[in-house]
Write a protein that holds these residues in place. Structure first.
Motif, mmCIF file in Angstrom:
data_model
loop_
_atom_site.group_PDB
_atom_site.id
_atom_site.type_symbol
_atom_site.label_atom_id
_atom_site.label_comp_id
_atom_site.label_asym_id
_atom_site.label_seq_id
_atom_site.Cartn_x
_atom_site.Cartn_y
_atom_site.Cartn_z
ATOM 1 N N ASN A 133 1.681 3.602 0.755
ATOM 2 C CA ASN A 133 2.907 3.242 0.098
ATOM 3 C C ASN A 133 3.657 2.059 0.605
ATOM 4 N N GLU A 134 3.737 1.562 1.653
ATOM 5 C CA GLU A 134 4.469 0.399 2.402
ATOM 6 C C GLU A 134 3.811 -0.971 1.785
ATOM 7 N N ARG A 135 2.439 -0.780 1.795
ATOM 8 C CA ARG A 135 1.542 -2.025 1.242
ATOM 9 C C ARG A 135 1.645 -2.262 -0.286
ATOM 10 N N PHE A 136 1.895 -1.313 -0.992
ATOM 11 C CA PHE A 136 2.014 -1.512 -2.298
ATOM 12 C C PHE A 136 3.354 -1.809 -2.687
ATOM 13 N N ARG A 137 4.216 -1.229 -1.897
ATOM 14 C CA ARG A 137 5.770 -1.683 -2.371
ATOM 15 C C ARG A 137 6.070 -2.931 -1.999
ATOM 16 N N ARG A 138 5.433 -3.559 -0.838
ATOM 17 C CA ARG A 138 5.568 -5.004 -0.672
ATOM 18 C C ARG A 138 5.009 -5.989 -1.796
ATOM 19 N N ALA A 139 3.801 -5.417 -1.999
ATOM 20 C CA ALA A 139 3.077 -6.230 -2.956
ATOM 21 C C ALA A 139 3.756 -6.385 -4.246
ATOM 22 N N TRP A 140 4.302 -5.045 -4.614
ATOM 23 C CA TRP A 140 5.159 -5.237 -5.985
ATOM 24 C C TRP A 140 6.608 -6.169 -5.822
ATOM 25 N N GLN A 141 7.098 -5.812 -4.582
ATOM 26 C CA GLN A 141 8.172 -6.549 -4.105
ATOM 27 C C GLN A 141 7.859 -8.169 -4.386
ATOM 28 N N ASN A 142 6.831 -8.491 -3.707
ATOM 29 C CA ASN A 142 6.428 -10.064 -3.680
ATOM 30 C C ASN A 142 6.218 -10.600 -5.035
ATOM 31 N N GLY A 143 5.598 -9.778 -6.000
ATOM 32 C CA GLY A 143 5.291 -10.017 -7.416
ATOM 33 C C GLY A 143 6.572 -10.268 -8.089
ATOM 34 N N TYR A 144 7.647 -9.312 -7.927
ATOM 35 C CA TYR A 144 9.026 -9.330 -8.672
ATOM 36 C C TYR A 144 9.787 -10.561 -8.289
ATOM 37 N N GLN A 145 9.609 -10.909 -6.725
ATOM 38 C CA GLN A 145 10.410 -11.948 -6.141
ATOM 39 C C GLN A 145 9.700 -13.355 -6.704
ATOM 40 N N PHE A 146 8.657 -13.391 -6.585
ATOM 41 C CA PHE A 146 7.794 -14.458 -6.890
ATOM 42 C C PHE A 146 8.258 -14.962 -8.339
ATOM 43 N N HIS A 147 8.182 -13.977 -9.498
ATOM 44 C CA HIS A 147 8.691 -14.523 -10.815
ATOM 45 C C HIS A 147 9.962 -14.638 -10.710
#
Length: 334
Positions: free
Chosen positions: A293-307
């Protein structure tokens, strides 16, 4: 006529199986064509196509080399080359049931139908891990796993939200696709990820807004190869990062270029909210679930913020995101 459009990149072995499944359809060979759009492969993609032409000389198979990277270029090149009134976009790692094309044709005999999706079932390379069951969501019509593009809405033909017509098994009238402005950027190489868009999602959202009728046709059945590499935490993590980029793109377009504060925890539709609903008996499995849950949440957030950061810092990129359409599908050079 139905035009089957197959953008492909370095998947010669699975492409061979896909083409064969199309050539063996219980459907008149005069009523469909197969377009192979080679997106710059370094494998023997052209040889595979030529072998298929030799093996199935009665089928209409055409090959095009399109070096511009990304799924968008393959899709739109296919549109420009297609002779059919019905366009069927597929992935290069599916195999179609023998009645697939007949079912597509039957549904489009209704002139009101504009989009069609089908049943997308898994063809697992190896036995799937137990944790994969966490990522199958329940829908009023059936179940689906968005991460692996798998969907089963049962045995009944039914009208559906166009957003459930997914790219591996995506049929649309050519006139409707052109009216909607075509696809958005998708499956961009990692080093060009800032040019990523929301693929067919932007198109299906517009289809909903226009009131276009989309149907689920269970007999339009394909089997999607799920490799062992896709059934790993790492793959799902990458998929979440990619989804974050896509969602950022969608949000910026929806806000017409105005950036707004987004609650990134609430914005993550999957797997976070879904995983919170799961009740497991095993404490150890609960721990694994929560860690994912936490690992994938961070990955999504990183992608969102990257863009978001990339678009804020580059005015030219904002212009790319806000383009009316992408028929000129060449990537910018900045």
């Amino acid at each position: 006529m139905i035009s089957i459009i197959i953008p492909t990149f370095n998947r010669a072995s699975s492409l061979e199986l896909a083409i064969k499944s199309f050539c063996l359809q219980n459907f008149s060979q005069e009523q469909f064509e197969i377009l192979i759009i080679d997106n710059g492969s370094t494998e023997n993609t052209k040889n595979v196509t030529e072998a298929a032409v030799a093996e199935f000389p009665s089928n209409q198979i055409r090959y095009f080399y399109e070096p511009e990277p990304g799924l968008l270029s393959g899709r739109h090149r296919g549109v420009l080359e297609a002779k059919g009134e019905i366009l069927t976009f597929v992935d290069d790692d599916i195999e179609a049931d023998v009645n697939w094309l007949g079912a597509i044709k039957e549904s489009f005999d209704d002139p009101i139908v504009q989009l069609l999706g089908g049943r997308n079932l898994p063809k697992y390379e190896v036995e799937p891990p137990k944790w994969l069951e966490w990522f199958w969501l329940t829908h009023v019509y059936g179940t689906y796993c968005a991460y692996l593009s798998l969907l089963d809405f049962g045995n009944q033909v039914r009208e559906i939200d166009a957003n459930y017509v997914w790219g591996l098994n995506f049929s649309i009238r050519k006139s409707a696709l052109i009216e909607l402005g075509g696809f958005h950027p998708d499956c961009i190489a990692k080093h060009l990820q800032h040019f990523q868009g929301d693929g067919e999602t932007g198109l299906t959202q517009k289809a909903n807004q226009h009131g276009y009728k989309a149907v689920y046709q269970p007999s339009a059945l394909v089997f999607h190869m799920v490799s062992k590499e896709r059934m790993t935490y790492e793959y799902f993590e990458q998929r979440c990062f990619y989804q974050g980029v896509c969602d950022s793109y969608s949000d910026i377009r929806r806000a017409k270029g105005k950036f707004k504060q987004v609650n990134l925890v609430d914005r993550l539709k999957f797997p976070l909210k879904f995983l919170k609903k799961i009740r497991l008996k095993s404490t150890s499995r609960e721990t694994e679930r929560d860690a994912l849950n936490e690992r994938f949440r961070r990955a999504w957030q990183n992608g969102y913020q990257f863009h978001q950061n990339a678009v804020r810092q580059t005015p030219e990129l904002l212009h790319w995101v806000l383009r009316k359409d992408y028929w000129d599908y060449k990537l910018p050079t900045f």
